[in-house]
Design a protein around this motif. Sequence first.
Motif, PDB file in Angstrom:
ATOM      1  N   LEU A  52      70.867  49.411  23.883  1.00  0.00           N
ATOM      2  CA  LEU A  52      69.622  49.129  24.598  1.00  0.00           C
ATOM      3  C   LEU A  52      68.448  48.868  23.661  1.00  0.00           C
ATOM      4  CD1 LEU A  52      70.010  51.645  27.552  1.00  0.00           C
ATOM      5  CD2 LEU A  52      70.263  49.150  27.605  1.00  0.00           C
ATOM      6  N   ARG A  53      68.666  48.108  22.612  1.00  0.00           N
ATOM      7  CA  ARG A  53      67.549  47.689  21.751  1.00  0.00           C
ATOM      8  C   ARG A  53      66.590  46.808  22.543  1.00  0.00           C
ATOM      9  NH1 ARG A  53      71.787  46.599  17.404  1.00  0.00           N
ATOM     10  NH2 ARG A  53      71.775  48.529  16.247  1.00  0.00           N
ATOM     11  N   GLU A  54      67.141  46.192  23.575  1.00  0.00           N
ATOM     12  CA  GLU A  54      66.366  45.376  24.507  1.00  0.00           C
ATOM     13  C   GLU A  54      66.890  45.709  25.899  1.00  0.00           C
ATOM     14  OE1 GLU A  54      69.009  41.335  24.323  1.00  0.00           O
ATOM     15  OE2 GLU A  54      67.718  41.804  22.638  1.00  0.00           O
ATOM     16  N   PRO A  55      66.082  45.455  26.934  1.00  0.00           N
ATOM     17  CA  PRO A  55      66.585  45.726  28.294  1.00  0.00           C
ATOM     18  C   PRO A  55      67.861  44.933  28.566  1.00  0.00           C
ATOM     19  CG  PRO A  55      64.235  45.267  28.327  1.00  0.00           C
ATOM     20  CD  PRO A  55      64.721  44.957  26.942  1.00  0.00           C
ATOM     21  N   ARG A  56      68.804  45.578  29.235  1.00  0.00           N
ATOM     22  CA  ARG A  56      70.069  44.922  29.583  1.00  0.00           C
ATOM     23  C   ARG A  56      70.398  45.228  31.037  1.00  0.00           C
ATOM     24  NH1 ARG A  56      72.697  42.794  25.233  1.00  0.00           N
ATOM     25  NH2 ARG A  56      72.227  43.689  23.216  1.00  0.00           N
ATOM     26  N   SER A  57      71.043  44.253  31.662  1.00  0.00           N
ATOM     27  CA  SER A  57      71.493  44.470  33.031  1.00  0.00           C
ATOM     28  C   SER A  57      72.707  45.392  33.021  1.00  0.00           C
ATOM     29  CB  SER A  57      71.854  43.134  33.692  1.00  0.00           C
ATOM     30  OG  SER A  57      73.036  42.604  33.094  1.00  0.00           O
TER      31      SER A  57
END
Length: 147
Positions: A52-57
């Motif tokens: 989750l370094r970036e938002p993920r679905s």
Amino acid sequence: MTEPTVPPAPAPTPTRLMDELARAAAAYYRQFAAMAAESGLTLMQGKTLSLLREPRSMRSLAELLACDASNITGIVDRLESRGLVRREVDPADRRIKNVLLTEEGEQAVHRIRARVMSGLSGLERLSEEERSSLLALLGRVFPEGAL
């Protein structure tokens, strides 16, 4: 008198390289699982946080972790109950829920990574050139999206 030259060792076979990659991956995941456990997390919970370094679905997480979407729901539920992640509606598609790290989740990931890195001192012993070469080689062996 000149010293006899030693012939170079034969290059390792792809099978040998695959075996060494498997050994390295197993060692990494043993270390990662132990460090996640120190934070009260399972291996899958720790892996989820680290992705989750970036938002993920939720669907993206299931694909990256190679598991069923129902498993991801349970993992995210448990992480959310501990305040490590939160869900929010995707602004581009309101049907999709994205998972994001909270500040506490970011701190947990940082602690786990720092502990894992302390146990992988071999990476620190590589020169900058060796690290660049290793990264390039891994990128050729495992191109993004190839697995």
